[in-house]
Motif scaffolding. Structure first.
Motif, short mmCIF file in Angstrom:
data_model
loop_
_atom_site.label_atom_id
_atom_site.label_comp_id
_atom_site.label_asym_id
_atom_site.label_seq_id
_atom_site.Cartn_x
_atom_site.Cartn_y
_atom_site.Cartn_z
N ALA A 124 0.82 -1.21 0.00
CA ALA A 124 0.00 0.00 0.00
C ALA A 124 0.86 1.26 0.00
CB ALA A 124 -0.94 -0.01 1.20
N ALA A 125 1.78 1.38 0.94
CA ALA A 125 2.61 2.58 1.03
C ALA A 125 3.59 2.70 -0.15
CB ALA A 125 3.37 2.59 2.35
N PRO A 126 4.34 1.65 -0.50
CA PRO A 126 5.24 1.78 -1.65
C PRO A 126 4.53 2.13 -2.96
CG PRO A 126 5.82 -0.15 -0.37
CD PRO A 126 4.52 0.36 0.17
N VAL A 127 3.36 1.54 -3.19
CA VAL A 127 2.65 1.81 -4.44
C VAL A 127 1.91 3.16 -4.36
CG1 VAL A 127 0.76 1.04 -5.93
CG2 VAL A 127 2.41 -0.61 -5.06
N GLY A 128 1.25 3.43 -3.24
CA GLY A 128 0.46 4.65 -3.12
C GLY A 128 1.27 5.91 -2.94
N LEU A 129 2.43 5.78 -2.27
CA LEU A 129 3.26 6.96 -2.00
C LEU A 129 4.62 6.90 -2.70
CD1 LEU A 129 2.57 7.28 1.84
CD2 LEU A 129 1.45 8.52 -0.02
N GLY A 130 5.24 5.73 -2.66
CA GLY A 130 6.60 5.62 -3.18
C GLY A 130 6.70 5.83 -4.68
N LEU A 131 5.89 5.12 -5.46
CA LEU A 131 5.96 5.24 -6.91
C LEU A 131 5.58 6.63 -7.41
CD1 LEU A 131 4.62 1.77 -8.16
CD2 LEU A 131 6.98 2.55 -7.93
N PRO A 132 4.49 7.25 -6.91
CA PRO A 132 4.21 8.63 -7.35
C PRO A 132 5.34 9.59 -7.02
CG PRO A 132 2.27 7.67 -6.32
CD PRO A 132 3.40 6.71 -6.08
N ILE A 139 12.52 11.82 -9.91
CA ILE A 139 13.14 11.72 -11.25
C ILE A 139 13.08 13.06 -11.99
CG2 ILE A 139 12.91 10.65 -13.53
CD1 ILE A 139 12.21 8.04 -12.17
N PRO A 140 11.94 13.77 -12.02
CA PRO A 140 11.96 15.11 -12.67
C PRO A 140 12.97 16.07 -12.03
CG PRO A 140 9.70 14.35 -12.40
CD PRO A 140 10.56 13.38 -11.65
N LEU A 156 24.77 18.46 -4.13
CA LEU A 156 25.29 17.11 -4.37
C LEU A 156 24.65 16.10 -3.41
CD1 LEU A 156 27.27 15.16 -5.73
CD2 LEU A 156 28.99 15.84 -4.01
N GLY A 157 24.48 16.48 -2.15
CA GLY A 157 23.87 15.58 -1.18
C GLY A 157 22.44 15.23 -1.55
N GLU A 158 21.73 16.19 -2.15
CA GLU A 158 20.35 15.91 -2.55
C GLU A 158 20.31 14.97 -3.75
OE1 GLU A 158 17.89 19.86 -1.24
OE2 GLU A 158 19.26 20.05 -2.94
N TYR A 159 21.27 15.13 -4.68
CA TYR A 159 21.37 14.18 -5.79
C TYR A 159 21.57 12.75 -5.26
CZ TYR A 159 21.60 17.48 -9.70
OH TYR A 159 21.31 18.41 -10.66
N ILE A 160 22.50 12.63 -4.30
CA ILE A 160 22.78 11.31 -3.74
C ILE A 160 21.58 10.77 -2.98
CG2 ILE A 160 24.24 10.03 -2.13
CD1 ILE A 160 26.50 11.98 -2.80
N GLY A 161 20.91 11.63 -2.20
CA GLY A 161 19.76 11.21 -1.41
C GLY A 161 18.60 10.78 -2.27
N TYR A 162 18.30 11.57 -3.31
CA TYR A 162 17.20 11.19 -4.20
C TYR A 162 17.48 9.86 -4.90
CZ TYR A 162 15.23 15.90 -3.72
OH TYR A 162 14.67 17.04 -3.24
N THR A 163 18.72 9.71 -5.37
CA THR A 163 19.08 8.46 -6.05
C THR A 163 18.97 7.27 -5.10
OG1 THR A 163 20.61 9.69 -7.48
CG2 THR A 163 20.87 7.28 -7.36
N PHE A 164 19.40 7.48 -3.85
CA PHE A 164 19.32 6.39 -2.85
C PHE A 164 17.87 6.00 -2.59
CE2 PHE A 164 18.79 5.13 1.61
CZ PHE A 164 19.58 3.98 1.62
N ILE A 165 16.99 7.00 -2.46
CA ILE A 165 15.57 6.71 -2.20
C ILE A 165 14.97 5.93 -3.37
CG2 ILE A 165 13.29 7.74 -1.91
CD1 ILE A 165 14.65 10.02 -0.38
N ILE A 166 15.31 6.32 -4.59
CA ILE A 166 14.78 5.62 -5.76
C ILE A 166 15.21 4.16 -5.76
CG2 ILE A 166 14.93 5.44 -8.28
CD1 ILE A 166 15.06 8.51 -8.37
N PHE A 167 16.50 3.91 -5.54
CA PHE A 167 16.99 2.53 -5.52
C PHE A 167 16.44 1.75 -4.34
CE2 PHE A 167 20.19 4.08 -8.53
CZ PHE A 167 20.26 3.01 -9.41
N LEU A 170 12.73 0.85 -5.34
CA LEU A 170 12.74 -0.16 -6.40
C LEU A 170 13.34 -1.47 -5.91
CD1 LEU A 170 13.78 1.99 -9.50
CD2 LEU A 170 11.48 1.29 -8.77
N GLY A 171 14.33 -1.39 -5.01
CA GLY A 171 14.90 -2.61 -4.43
C GLY A 171 13.89 -3.36 -3.58
N PHE A 172 13.06 -2.60 -2.87
CA PHE A 172 12.00 -3.23 -2.08
C PHE A 172 11.06 -4.02 -2.99
CE2 PHE A 172 7.60 -3.02 -0.55
CZ PHE A 172 7.72 -3.68 0.66
N PHE A 173 10.67 -3.41 -4.12
CA PHE A 173 9.80 -4.12 -5.06
C PHE A 173 10.51 -5.36 -5.62
CE2 PHE A 173 7.47 -0.06 -5.35
CZ PHE A 173 6.18 -0.54 -5.20
N GLY A 174 11.81 -5.25 -5.85
CA GLY A 174 12.56 -6.41 -6.35
C GLY A 174 12.56 -7.56 -5.37
#
Length: 398
Positions: A124-132, A139-140, A156-167, A170-174
């Motif tokens: 529920a949370a990953p699909v309802g909140l994480g993917l949007p 990503i934008p 730079l820290g925000e680039y790293i943080g956003y990328t970490f959250i995305i992975f 997606l890793g949770f879904f994997g």
């Protein structure tokens, strides 16, 4: 829904010492070394050992049972020419009866919904909140270089943080897909039901199951043995008992023991004997003449919402049948919310499934044509439509 059928499929291969086709970690868990399991599972282990022992005896004595009606221990087994009832019927257990075939349900159709509710809670949370958040914010922002809320430049820290959250998301879904897929497909993204079809003209029994539970098989009626049907048993001792049909390894395409359970769980011993008598007379009657048996109260295939409520109530129906348990009936008021939640899970579990369709060769042998195919498509459309309407209503009003 397919837990028991899958267990029987694994047991058949386990008896032959063969690796289970489509085996996964669920299969290995079901039949891992008994001595390594926790003590809390000891009773279940004893039941499985007892089941395997009984099945092994049937495998070894199949020919003896066919010829004499008794196994090597002297236990009696019913044979095809033996009548066990004067009131044959398959009420509430058959989908369709024609002069060519009898199509039946299996006993655990009501036992579904828990897996669906569990995955709904987990995702529920990953699909309802994480993917949007990933696709509409993170990503934008990474591509534009600007913060999704303030519009300022990203550090730079925000680039790293956003990328970490995305992975991370997606890793949770994997992980869920890798380890949860075998469990999810027990009642979702799979055929909606198991089917058992008896063809009196070809003298064959067709079983329609998912590939992981044995797949579609064609079996010879003359080699069947029936279990769990005892005309001398007391009426109340058969409550909740399924009827089981078995074929020895030398009579199956896979070379292992085949088991199938046609009909619902019995409400009493007479239901089991009447059901077997109906099937026996149907298959043993002259295929060139009408079967001459009473028309049963058939079961519809469209999963209407009230059927899910009935499925939830079926979990407690023994309370109404056994007088010694009547004092527990008032407690149903306390568990009513849980039963409603289970009913919703049962209803929702049909949305991500489809109606099973028989292969062309079996359809032709049974005389099915375009009309039957269109009926199956109609059932799917109605079911998916109810699912879409329910989801829309939940999003609109909750």
């Amino acid at each position: 829904m397919f837990y028991n059928e899958r267990l029987m499929h694994f047991a058949s291969y386990h008896l032959q010492g063969k690796p289970v086709p489509n085996g996964d970690w669920v299969a290995r868990l079901m039949f891992k070394d008994f001595n390594t399991l926790d003590e809390v599972k000891e009773e279940t282990i004893r039941d499985r050992k007892r089941m395997l022992k009984d099945l092994a005896r049937f495998k070894e004595d199949a020919r003896l049972i066919e010829e004499t009606g008794y196994d090597s221990l002297g236990e009696r087994h019913l044979r095809l020419h033996e009548s066990v009832s004067n009131a044959p019927n398959v009420d509430h257990s058959a989908y369709k009866v024609t002069d060519t075939y009898l199509e039946m349900r299996t006993p655990f159709d009501e036992k579904r919904g828990i897996v669906t509710l569990g995955f709904a809670c987990v995702l529920a949370a990953p699909v309802g909140l994480g993917l949007p958040m990933i696709f509409f914010k993170l990503i934008p922002s990474l591509f534009s270089g600007r913060h999704f809320s303030s519009g300022g430049d990203l550090y730079l820290g925000e680039y790293i943080g956003y990328t970490f959250i995305i992975f991370l998301i997606l890793g949770f879904f994997g992980v869920v897909i890798r380890y949860g897929w075998p469990i999810l497909r027990l009642e979702n993204l799979v055929q909606r039901r198991l089917l058992v079809r008896f063809n009196r003209k070809t003298q064959k029994v067709y079983v329609h199951r998912p590939a992981y539970a044995g797949g579609i098989v064609e079996l010879d009626w003359r080699r069947v043995s029936v279990a769990m049907v005892d005309p001398d048993r007391e009426e109340s001792l058969a409550m909740g008992v399924p009827m089981m049909l078995m074929w020895p390894p030398d009579a199956t395409p896979s070379g292992v023991l085949e088991m199938v359970m046609p009909g619902r769980l019995a409400r009493g011993n007479s239901e089991l004997t009447n059901r077997w008598e109906y099937i026996r007379r149907y298959m043993e009657s002259d295929p060139n003449k009408p079967h001459g048996l009473p028309e049963p109260n058939t079961v519809g295939k469209i999963p209407w919402p009230w059927k899910s409520i009935g499925a939830a109530l079926s979990l407690v129906w023994p309370l109404f049948k056994i007088r010694a348990l009547w004092f527990l009936i008032p407690l149903l008021v306390l568990i009513a919310p849980v039963m409603l939640l289970y009913a919703f899970g049962h209803f929702a579990s049909h949305w991500l499934c489809w109606e099973p369709r028989w292969p062309n060769a079996i359809e032709q042998a049974c005389g099915d044509g375009l009309v039957e195919r269109l009926k199956l498509i109609g059932i799917d459309l109605v079911t998916w439509g109810m699912g879409a309407a329910t989801i829309w209503a939940l999003l609109r009003y909750l």
